[in-house]
Design an enzyme around this catalytic site. Sequence first.
Site, PDB file in Angstrom:
ATOM      1  N   ILE A 256       0.603  -1.442  -0.197  1.00 53.98           N
ATOM      2  CA  ILE A 256      -0.167   0.378  -0.080  1.00 53.98           C
ATOM      3  C   ILE A 256       0.889   1.157  -0.308  1.00 53.98           C
ATOM      4  O   ILE A 256       0.599   2.285  -0.272  1.00 53.98           O
ATOM      5  CB  ILE A 256      -0.731  -0.290   1.172  1.00 53.98           C
TER       6      ILE A 256
ATOM      7  N   GLY B 200       3.191  -5.192  10.760  1.00 56.71           N
ATOM      8  CA  GLY B 200       2.585  -4.977   9.991  1.00 56.71           C
ATOM      9  C   GLY B 200       2.239  -4.106   8.383  1.00 56.71           C
ATOM     10  O   GLY B 200       3.815  -3.317   8.143  1.00 56.71           O
ATOM     11  N   VAL B 201       1.096  -3.572   8.167  1.00 58.25           N
ATOM     12  CA  VAL B 201       1.002  -2.508   6.615  1.00 58.25           C
ATOM     13  C   VAL B 201       1.431  -1.199   8.199  1.00 58.25           C
ATOM     14  O   VAL B 201       1.798  -0.108   7.236  1.00 58.25           O
ATOM     15  CB  VAL B 201      -0.125  -2.201   6.572  1.00 58.25           C
ATOM     16  N   ASP B 202       1.030  -0.877   9.674  1.00 57.03           N
ATOM     17  CA  ASP B 202       1.508  -0.055  10.626  1.00 57.03           C
ATOM     18  C   ASP B 202       2.869   0.803  10.230  1.00 57.03           C
ATOM     19  O   ASP B 202       3.406   1.248  10.617  1.00 57.03           O
ATOM     20  CB  ASP B 202       1.098  -0.270  11.716  1.00 57.03           C
TER      21      ASP B 202
ATOM     22  N   TYR C 216      -4.428  -8.698  14.290  1.00 58.28           N
ATOM     23  CA  TYR C 216      -5.964  -8.772  14.653  1.00 58.28           C
ATOM     24  C   TYR C 216      -6.659 -10.014  14.689  1.00 58.28           C
ATOM     25  O   TYR C 216      -7.214 -10.007  15.029  1.00 58.28           O
ATOM     26  CB  TYR C 216      -6.367  -7.234  14.418  1.00 58.28           C
TER      27      TYR C 216
END
Length: 172
Positions: free
Chosen positions: A10, A31-33, A125
């Site tokens: 992303i 992760g994406v964070d 999560y």
Amino acid sequence: MDVRIEPGDITAIAVDAIVNAANSSLMGGGGVDGAIHRRGGPAILQECRRLRERQLPDGLPAGQAIATTAGDLPARWVIHTVGPVHSTSEDRSDTLISCYRESLRVAVAVGARSVSFPLISAGVYGWPIDDAARIAVQTVTSMATRIEGTVTEVVLVPFGERAEAAFRAHLS
Ligand code: AR6
């Protein structure tokens, strides 16, 4: 509002606003964070710290969203939202739905025209990928007909083949 799927990282996709699957602390994570903070640089964390000090002493509750700078990313804003941790004893779908709705609401508020979403809650999560994708697609497409404002393009960004297949199955 056009909804499309663009697989991959992303942080590499140019849009006005990138939605981050953050945690309540807004202090970064995996992760994406992790990817967003890494590619976006320290300006994002700096603004998150200010938000915590001035507006969010207890952190950002699950289901809510807030915008910061996107730092060095090819975007103007990062919209941080906090997904629910998946539970087998409690239905937390409403909180996940709220993540997409609130992120789109913030996107409209800042004036973004294009917004990208990761598959919120489907990593650390623990939300089952297919169900997370169904909720994402249903919520975003139902808002597409109702949303008033600047957002004309939503990009759903699956990371991996299973997420991509799930997004495609539900969007068609
Ligand atoms: N681009 C797009 N999607 C990605 C990327 C990327 N670069 N990296 C991972 N994904 P997760 P969560 C996918 O775990 O479940 C963090 O530590 C990933 O494959 O990033 O909401 C936060 O700080 C999955 O499909 O977010 C929180 O503590 C999706 O993004 C916690 O994880 C979401 O996975 C949030 O957990």
